[in-house]
Design a protein around this motif. Structure first.
Motif, PDB file in Angstrom:
ATOM      1  N   HIS A 121       2.524  -1.653  -2.434  1.00  0.00           N
ATOM      2  CA  HIS A 121       2.623  -1.108  -1.064  1.00  0.00           C
ATOM      3  C   HIS A 121       3.640  -1.907  -0.249  1.00  0.00           C
ATOM      4  O   HIS A 121       4.457  -1.325   0.485  1.00  0.00           O
ATOM      5  CB  HIS A 121       1.256  -1.153  -0.379  1.00  0.00           C
ATOM      6  CG  HIS A 121       0.363  -0.001  -0.721  1.00  0.00           C
ATOM      7  ND1 HIS A 121       0.633   1.297  -0.349  1.00  0.00           N
ATOM      8  CD2 HIS A 121      -0.807   0.034  -1.417  1.00  0.00           C
ATOM      9  CE1 HIS A 121      -0.327   2.099  -0.794  1.00  0.00           C
ATOM     10  NE2 HIS A 121      -1.215   1.359  -1.445  1.00  0.00           N
ATOM     11  N   ALA A 122       3.604  -3.238  -0.368  1.00  0.00           N
ATOM     12  CA  ALA A 122       4.542  -4.091   0.374  1.00  0.00           C
ATOM     13  C   ALA A 122       5.978  -3.817  -0.050  1.00  0.00           C
ATOM     14  O   ALA A 122       6.903  -3.833   0.771  1.00  0.00           O
ATOM     15  CB  ALA A 122       4.192  -5.562   0.172  1.00  0.00           C
ATOM     16  N   LEU A 123       6.163  -3.559  -1.342  1.00  0.00           N
ATOM     17  CA  LEU A 123       7.501  -3.282  -1.860  1.00  0.00           C
ATOM     18  C   LEU A 123       8.089  -2.026  -1.221  1.00  0.00           C
ATOM     19  O   LEU A 123       9.295  -1.947  -0.953  1.00  0.00           O
ATOM     20  CB  LEU A 123       7.421  -3.122  -3.379  1.00  0.00           C
ATOM     21  CG  LEU A 123       8.726  -3.054  -4.168  1.00  0.00           C
ATOM     22  CD1 LEU A 123       9.494  -4.366  -4.010  1.00  0.00           C
ATOM     23  CD2 LEU A 123       8.432  -2.792  -5.636  1.00  0.00           C
ATOM     24  N   LEU A 124       7.251  -1.062  -0.949  1.00  0.00           N
ATOM     25  CA  LEU A 124       7.720   0.207  -0.379  1.00  0.00           C
ATOM     26  C   LEU A 124       8.258   0.042   1.037  1.00  0.00           C
ATOM     27  O   LEU A 124       9.061   0.861   1.497  1.00  0.00           O
ATOM     28  CB  LEU A 124       6.583   1.231  -0.382  1.00  0.00           C
ATOM     29  CG  LEU A 124       6.107   1.700  -1.763  1.00  0.00           C
ATOM     30  CD1 LEU A 124       4.886   2.595  -1.634  1.00  0.00           C
ATOM     31  CD2 LEU A 124       7.228   2.425  -2.496  1.00  0.00           C
ATOM     32  N   HIS A 125       7.805  -0.989   1.750  1.00  0.00           N
ATOM     33  CA  HIS A 125       8.213  -1.186   3.142  1.00  0.00           C
ATOM     34  C   HIS A 125       9.034  -2.455   3.329  1.00  0.00           C
ATOM     35  O   HIS A 125       9.258  -2.900   4.448  1.00  0.00           O
ATOM     36  CB  HIS A 125       6.974  -1.244   4.044  1.00  0.00           C
ATOM     37  CG  HIS A 125       6.051  -0.078   3.881  1.00  0.00           C
ATOM     38  ND1 HIS A 125       4.872  -0.159   3.184  1.00  0.00           N
ATOM     39  CD2 HIS A 125       6.174   1.215   4.285  1.00  0.00           C
ATOM     40  CE1 HIS A 125       4.280   1.029   3.185  1.00  0.00           C
ATOM     41  NE2 HIS A 125       5.050   1.874   3.837  1.00  0.00           N
ATOM     42  N   ALA A 126       9.484  -3.042   2.234  1.00  0.00           N
ATOM     43  CA  ALA A 126      10.191  -4.327   2.302  1.00  0.00           C
ATOM     44  C   ALA A 126      11.648  -4.138   2.712  1.00  0.00           C
ATOM     45  O   ALA A 126      12.211  -3.044   2.638  1.00  0.00           O
ATOM     46  CB  ALA A 126      10.120  -5.027   0.945  1.00  0.00           C
ATOM     47  N   SER A 127      12.247  -5.238   3.158  1.00  0.00           N
ATOM     48  CA  SER A 127      13.674  -5.251   3.487  1.00  0.00           C
ATOM     49  C   SER A 127      14.383  -6.253   2.593  1.00  0.00           C
ATOM     50  O   SER A 127      13.769  -7.182   2.057  1.00  0.00           O
ATOM     51  CB  SER A 127      13.880  -5.621   4.957  1.00  0.00           C
ATOM     52  OG  SER A 127      13.332  -6.896   5.226  1.00  0.00           O
ATOM     53  N   VAL A 309      11.807  -8.522   0.566  1.00  0.00           N
ATOM     54  CA  VAL A 309      10.803  -9.365   1.212  1.00  0.00           C
ATOM     55  C   VAL A 309       9.868  -8.485   2.033  1.00  0.00           C
ATOM     56  O   VAL A 309      10.316  -7.600   2.761  1.00  0.00           O
ATOM     57  CB  VAL A 309      11.480 -10.415   2.115  1.00  0.00           C
ATOM     58  CG1 VAL A 309      10.451 -11.239   2.868  1.00  0.00           C
ATOM     59  CG2 VAL A 309      12.371 -11.336   1.265  1.00  0.00           C
ATOM     60  N   PRO A 310       8.536  -8.700   1.924  1.00  0.00           N
ATOM     61  CA  PRO A 310       7.591  -7.839   2.654  1.00  0.00           C
ATOM     62  C   PRO A 310       7.809  -7.859   4.165  1.00  0.00           C
ATOM     63  O   PRO A 310       8.239  -8.868   4.735  1.00  0.00           O
ATOM     64  CB  PRO A 310       6.228  -8.445   2.303  1.00  0.00           C
ATOM     65  CG  PRO A 310       6.451  -9.172   1.021  1.00  0.00           C
ATOM     66  CD  PRO A 310       7.843  -9.691   1.090  1.00  0.00           C
ATOM     67  N   ALA A 311       7.508  -6.746   4.804  1.00  0.00           N
ATOM     68  CA  ALA A 311       7.491  -6.684   6.258  1.00  0.00           C
ATOM     69  C   ALA A 311       6.410  -7.633   6.762  1.00  0.00           C
ATOM     70  O   ALA A 311       5.446  -7.923   6.048  1.00  0.00           O
ATOM     71  CB  ALA A 311       7.237  -5.258   6.722  1.00  0.00           C
TER      72      ALA A 311
END
Length: 318
Positions: A121-127, A309-311
């Motif tokens: 899930h974190a990967l989907l919103h990471a920058s 990197v996670p949001a």
């Protein structure tokens, strides 16, 4: 320099190391696929059954990621993450990590959840954030590289884990056993930042990981790796009792109190051995044992890995 950007629907090319066994691998694969299918995200997932082919799989997926404008992703421990990250650097494509190892220093340093579902899930919103890597004779390391006693310790730890199971307790007891057994000492010449040091030591350890330095109590004597430096650590030649005391200080997070420890930061360091010594050295690079030829050249390379990197809302504390 502005941070690189990705298309919000950039496809993911995932390399999953199956080293933990069929049942656990199946669970991990299902967890990854469930999250990505629910999100409607395009992805390819390769399960690597044979560790000897990991680099080959990573290279192939990195090429696909580069050509598709996608993201190369590693699922596994620090060694797996290292192998796949090397291909991300070589192919200049963004890199994501799903840490699944025992210690996970790299993932924890960058706030990546260890829980696999949360990590996906974190990967989907990471920058994308360019991060520093270390190299030794051209081999990348994200966490640490070392010669001497530490590679021997890692080999013993892997042997004991296969026999007694993978846990931090087994790892700690295995390390203690290795420390109290007889071991060879190295005579090294370290050339860094315009200074030459001649040392006799059981092991030379070079760190590229802030969390690992903090946990053994060295953050006050070694530089923050975010400043673009690596940290060199070497215990002075001591007996078995001295090594045991050093290990205890490390476990208590008080290595900075040790008088018999050489520690300094550097951007580039050359390590030479005496002319009469063996030039082939066993080295541990992010937990993988390699054979390198002296002199060894260590170097910090800033911004070479384009890490997802996670949001802030998805990041976890190390």
């Amino acid at each position: 320099m502005p941070e690189p950007t990705l298309a919000p629907d950039a496809p993911l090319f995932i390399v999953l190391n199956a080293g933990s066994g069929a049942a656990e691998t199946s669970e991990r694969r299902t967890a990854i696929e469930d999250v990505l299918h629910a999100a409607g995200r395009r992805f390819e997932l390769e399960v690597v059954e044979d560790a000897a082919t990991l680099e080959e799989h990573a290279r192939r997926q990195a090429g696909r990621a580069r050509d598709a404008g996608g993201i190369l992703v590693a699922a596994g421990g620090d060694g797996t993450i290292n192998t796949v990250a090397q291909q991300a650097v070589a192919h200049r494509c963004p890199f994501g990590a799903l840490p699944q190892g025992t210690f996970n220093y790299f993932g924890r340093t960058h706030g990546i959840p260890q829980d696999l579902t949360k990590a996906v899930h974190a990967l989907l919103h990471a920058s994308v954030q360019p991060v520093q890597i270390g190299t030794v004779n051209g081999h990348i390391f994200l966490v640490n590289a070392s010669i001497g006693l530490y590679p021997k310790l890692l080999e013993e730890r892997e042997h004991d884990k296969h026999q007694y199971g993978r846990s931090r307790v087994v790892a700690a007891l295995s390390a203690l056993k290795t420390l109290v057994l007889p071991h060879r000492r190295l005579r090294l010449t370290l050339e860094a930042e315009g200074r030459t040091r001649h040392i006799k030591t059981s092991t030379l350890f070079v760190g590229n990981n802030r969390l690992q330095m903090e946990q053994v109590g060295l953050s006050v004597v070694t530089p923050d790796v975010a400043d673009g430096e690596l940290a060199a650590l070497a215990p002075k030649a001591v007996g078995r009792l001295g090594m045991l005391l050093l290990a205890i200080r490390g476990a208590l997070g008080r290595l900075a109190d040790a008088d018999d420890l050489v520690a300094f930061g550097f951007h580039r360091m050359t390590v030479r051995t005496p002319v009469y010594a063996r030039r082939r050295l066993k080295a541990a690079v992010d937990g993988e044992v390699l054979h390198l030829t002296a002199p060894l050249v260590f170097e910090a390379l800033e911004g070479k890995l384009l890490l997802l990197v996670p949001a802030p809302g998805d990041a976890v504390a190390g």
